[in-house]
Enzyme design. Structure first.
Site, PDB file in Angstrom:
ATOM      1  N   ASP A  66      19.956  54.628 -19.479  1.00 61.46           N
ATOM      2  CA  ASP A  66      19.305  55.473 -20.279  1.00 61.46           C
ATOM      3  C   ASP A  66      20.313  56.609 -21.129  1.00 61.46           C
ATOM      4  OD1 ASP A  66      20.480  56.343 -17.915  1.00 61.46           O
ATOM      5  OD2 ASP A  66      18.923  58.320 -18.201  1.00 61.46           O
ATOM      6  N   GLU A  67      19.569  56.914 -22.144  1.00 65.04           N
ATOM      7  CA  GLU A  67      20.225  58.090 -22.949  1.00 65.04           C
ATOM      8  C   GLU A  67      21.652  57.586 -23.289  1.00 65.04           C
ATOM      9  OE1 GLU A  67      17.921  62.156 -21.491  1.00 65.04           O
ATOM     10  OE2 GLU A  67      19.172  61.340 -19.855  1.00 65.04           O
ATOM     11  N   ALA A  68      21.960  56.571 -23.816  1.00 65.73           N
ATOM     12  CA  ALA A  68      23.324  56.332 -24.120  1.00 65.73           C
ATOM     13  C   ALA A  68      23.539  56.802 -25.585  1.00 65.73           C
ATOM     14  CB  ALA A  68      23.610  54.536 -23.905  1.00 65.73           C
TER      15      ALA A  68
END
Ligand code: ACM
Length: 527
Positions: free
Chosen positions: A336-338
């Site tokens: 997530d949220e890279a």
């Protein structure tokens, strides 16, 4: 003088339909009936047995009826029940073979699957029947809710210990019913994790997802990369001392969870949310320079170095050690949220990382962003969207590739969202999540055009940026976690906020008996 207790609602309304359908049905006597039990999750079917009441006495024993291959595990379930009843009733409640007024039997109910059970309470006996010890455990959680709330107390209480006669047949809607604890942002001790397991198991949850590594802390010993834990785990949000689980600690959590029929799903978040790892080993950084430890609450600034071969040696070592300590069949690699990993790099990274996890023999699980990457057979994708098109598209895309979807909509199932503007901790980026909002959604229709067969179940994550002790965790999880547990277990046709709210109200005295620090939401008529 014995007073007849009146039902709290007129009988007419409740029984009219039944009387019309069955003209000769006798109206059940209410003279000795205990209050209607408030079961969560609601069983698939439940009938009252009128005129029947079981009374637990000082002589009551728990009998185990099981074939040799199931006897040890079935006896363990009986001993857990017995230990709790011993604490609260002060009776001996011995576990015996093949006898006892409370009978746990693994000889039957095979049509209800591994977690299904039948439970019958009449004046003579309580019988829980299941095909497996796991089914017995689920049935015993129902039995505990049929008993007076004081049966959950830690010290001896006065009787009487009565249960109204009932016949229940029950099995889950979904195979995946989980909760996640973020032990990275704030570290929780083994004892605190066990407390959370105890409470989650009461609502028939069967997966404990542990978010073991994030920017703020790496929480699991890794022999091949020891500084991850000893340095990367040294702090937590706010700069207070953190901690990590040794391999023995982690084994103890896994064992304790398994005894309560929760499977641990370990998560190492990658390629973002990795500052603790990058700080521990300079070579993991593209520039070869280790950043400082991070104790704030921003997201999206860290990334493993996609182009360096050592990154994949690291992943193979870490996931190899973790898989070896995980009896469950799922390992979570985050994803997530890279935000600081260019998208092409992200896809390259995930395709390699998921192959590495799959090569350990485990199924890959990841947040819905991995829907854009090659998903090995059997992958599980965790939807954490907020009804937005992008997240829904990623979940649908993953399903098209054969993945199963676990539903954790952040604006409904995230236990760290504030209940309302006055909630003293928690976040609100996904909105305020009232008890009603956390309950009032259907896992198979929330994402339009996602095939029902693609939904594996539900999970309620609890992120700990603002939660530094288990009391705060309990305040955010209760009363919302039981609602998500019901979405995971009960039939879609049983889901109804008004009826649920009334059953939820009955859990308050149970949580008092268990010393749960729950939020007394004013819209619930706690009793
Ligand atoms: C997430 O909340 N970043 C999965």
């Amino acid at each position: 003088m014995t007073r007849l207790r009146r039902p709290r609602r007129p009988l007419i309304g409740l029984l009219t339909a039944a009387l019309l359908a069955t003209p000769l049905l006798a109206i059940p006597t209410t003279a000795h009936a205990a209050p209607a039990p408030a079961l969560i999750p609601k069983p698939v079917s439940q009938q009252a047995l009128s005129g029947e009441t079981f009374t637990l006495k000082s002589s009551t024993a728990v009998g185990v009826i099981a074939s040799p291959d199931k006897r040890v595990a079935a006896t363990k379930v009986a001993e857990q029940l017995s230990a709790q009843l011993r604490r609260s009733t002060g009776f001996a409640v011995p576990v015996v073979a093949d006898a006892g007024a409370i009978k746990l039997s693994t000889n039957g109910a095979s049509s209800l699957g591994a977690e299904g059970y039948q439970l019958r309470v009449d004046r003579a006996a309580i019988t829980v029947t299941a095909a497996t010890p796991e089914g017995l455990f689920r049935g015993v959680t129902t039995l505990r809710q049929l008993l007076p709330a004081k049966a959950d107390a830690a010290t001896p209480q006065g009787g009487p210990w009565q249960i109204a006669g009932t016949s229940i047949s029950d099995s889950p809607r979904f195979a995946y019913r989980g909760t996640m604890l973020d032990v990275s942002r704030h570290f929780f001790s083994v004892a605190e994790v066990k407390r959370y397991i105890d409470l989650a198991s009461l609502y028939k949850l069967n997966k404990l997802h542990l978010h073991l590594a994030d920017d703020q802390g790496w929480r699991l010993q890794v022999d091949s990369w020891p500084r991850l834990a000893t340095y990367g785990g040294s702090l937590e949000v706010g700069g207070t001392p953190g901690g990590y689980y040794t391999k023995a600690d982690f084994a103890e959590i896994v064992r304790y969870a398994a005894e309560r029929y929760l499977t641990v799903i370990p998560e190492i978040d990658t390629p973002g949310h990795t500052n603790a790892a990058l700080a521990s080993y300079a070579e993991l950084n593209c520039n070869g320079v280790a950043p400082a430890l991070y104790t704030g609450t921003n997201v999206g600034f860290s990334s493993l170095c996609v182009s360096k071969p050592v990154t994949y040696t690291f992943l193979a070592d870490v996931f190899g050690e973790i898989a070896a300590q995980t009896p469950g069949d799922i390992v979570h690699l985050g994803g997530d949220e890279a935000h600081s990993t260019p998208h092409a790099d992200y896809v390259t990274f995930l395709n390699k990382a998921s192959t590495i996890v799959a090569n350990t023999g485990k199924k890959v699980m990841g947040w819905h962003e991995i829907g854009d990457t090659a998903l090995p057979a059997g992958s599980i994708v965790q939807y954490w969207g907020t009804d937005d098109t992008k997240s829904r598209d990623l979940a649908r895309k993953a399903a098209t590739k054969g993945a199963k979807i676990v539903m954790s909509p952040a604006n409904r199932a995230y236990l760290d969202m504030k209940y309302n503007r006055d909630t003293p901790y928690g976040l609100d980026w996904a909105g305020l999540v009232s008890v009603e909002k956390a309950y009032s959604w259907n896992p198979t229709t929330l994402i339009p055009n996602l095939p029902e067969s693609a939904v594996a179940g539900v999970e309620a994550p609890l992120w700990s940026e603002t939660l530094d002790n288990i009391d705060k965790v309990e305040f955010m999880a209760f009363p919302r976690l039981p609602g998500v547990a019901e979405l995971g277990w009960s039939s879609a046709s049983a889901l109804n906020w008004t009826a649920y709210k009334d059953r939820l109200a009955g859990q308050g005295s149970r949580w008092d008996a268990l010393s749960v620090n729950f939020y007394r939401a004013p819209e619930i008529a706690w009793r």
